[in-house]
Scaffold this active site. Structure first.
Site, PDB file in Angstrom:
ATOM      1  N   CYS A  15       0.898  -1.334   0.113  1.00  0.00           N
ATOM      2  CA  CYS A  15      -0.082  -0.144   0.000  1.00  0.00           C
ATOM      3  C   CYS A  15       0.709   1.276  -0.186  1.00  0.00           C
ATOM      4  O   CYS A  15       0.453   2.315  -0.451  1.00  0.00           O
ATOM      5  CB  CYS A  15      -0.904   0.075   1.173  1.00  0.00           C
ATOM      6  N   HIS A 277      -1.744   1.352   7.307  1.00  0.00           N
ATOM      7  CA  HIS A 277      -2.306   1.308   6.117  1.00  0.00           C
ATOM      8  C   HIS A 277      -2.242   2.427   5.243  1.00  0.00           C
ATOM      9  O   HIS A 277      -2.834   3.493   5.894  1.00  0.00           O
ATOM     10  CB  HIS A 277      -3.555   0.660   5.934  1.00  0.00           C
TER      11      HIS A 277
END
Length: 306
Positions: A15, A277
């Site tokens: 990510c 994230h």
């Protein structure tokens, strides 16, 4: 670009890289010089291959088809892990600055985006500021000016791209719980040698006094004065020391009779992290009315499948 199976497919802690690449290349050409610089003798042997994979297997399909498969991105990650000094790029969680350092600085050897008056060069600017307890929701404009005022340096020129790292340290500490992005960033007072206007009367400024910040206005704009206004401002503060501002004679003749222009940079992407994230908010066009899109490379995942 809206909908499922759009953007870059996430896989195996990618990510940090997916969000960064999406922000850099989907809707802007600011970083396209990275894709086309011819190899030089100082480049590594795999320079052309890294550039080709980035250009033909990531950026081109992203712009043409709106989608990049995870295996294409893994080719780039594998090359970066082998050629840079950043370990774990194919498997571990990383920060965007680690990825940018490995790709842009070490392998592609791009010209630094930022040149500082101190002689230093950098690819991004890390904000270092003291917390102001009276401010609950600071803007990026406020924090950037505060950081430059604290450091005592300026930018030597207007950068083509200004990547700013917000004040956070590690996963647990953030200076402010939330920040307000500035859609337009006024960099006039951050650039060395750029004409500035007097904070009092608006005429061409000739002097700067850092100690006067906030007394006749807000931010770094309040530190610039023409000669008459400086005398008035310093009359009750004789201990202040002002420094002259360098302005070319050609500009002086022009700006003495017309308004001093301001220089702005437009926000086009924001990378955010929560619980390890990364996601991105990216402006899909130019101007105030351009829409923004939210990108999460892991949003399409089902179970453990790609």
């Amino acid at each position: 670009m809206a909908g499922r199976s759009r953007g870059i497919q996430g896989h195996h802690n990618s990510c940090y890289l997916d969000a960064t690449l999406f922000a850099m290349f989907t809707f802007t050409s600011v970083f396209d010089s990275l894709l086309y610089r011819p190899p030089e003798p100082e480049d590594c042997a795999q320079y052309s291959e890294v550039q080709r994979v980035l250009r033909e297997e990531v950026v081109n399909p992203l712009r043409k088809h709106g989608y990049v498969r995870a295996d294409r991105v893994m080719k780039l990650r594998t090359l970066l892990e082998r050629l840079s000094d950043v370990p774990g790029l194919t498997s571990e969680e990383k920060d965007p600055e680690e990825f940018l350092n490995g790709l842009v600085a070490q392998i592609l050897r791009a010209e630094p985006f930022l040149k500082l008056s101190s002689g230093q060069e950098s690819y991004c600017y890390q904000l270092f500021v003291e917390k102001d307890e009276s401010v609950s929701l600071p803007t990026v404009q406020q924090l950037l000016e505060q950081s430059f005022a604290t450091s005592g340096v300026k930018l030597s020129e207007v950068p083509a791209a200004l990547i700013i790292q917000m004040p956070r340290f590690g996963k647990n500490y953030k200076l402010y719980p939330r920040l307000l992005p500035s859609p337009l960033l006024d960099v006039t007072d951050l650039i060395e040698g750029l004409p500035r206007q007097c904070t009092v009367c608006g005429a061409l400024a000739r002097w700067e006094c850092a100690a006067c910040a906030g007394r006749c206005g807000a931010g770094l704009e309040s530190t610039a004065f023409c000669a008459p206004c400086l005398r008035l401002a310093h009359r009750p503060r004789p201990h202040h020391q002002a420094t002259p501002l360098a302005v070319s004679e050609e500009l002086t003749t022009i700006l003495e009779s017309c308004p001093v222009p301001r220089v702005y940079m437009e926000l086009f992407a924001v990378l955010c992290i929560e619980t390890s994230h990364y996601v991105a908010f990216v402006k899909a066009g130019a101007g105030n009315d351009a829409p923004w899109c939210f990108f999460d490379s892991m949003a399409d995942r089902k179970g453990t499948c790609l």
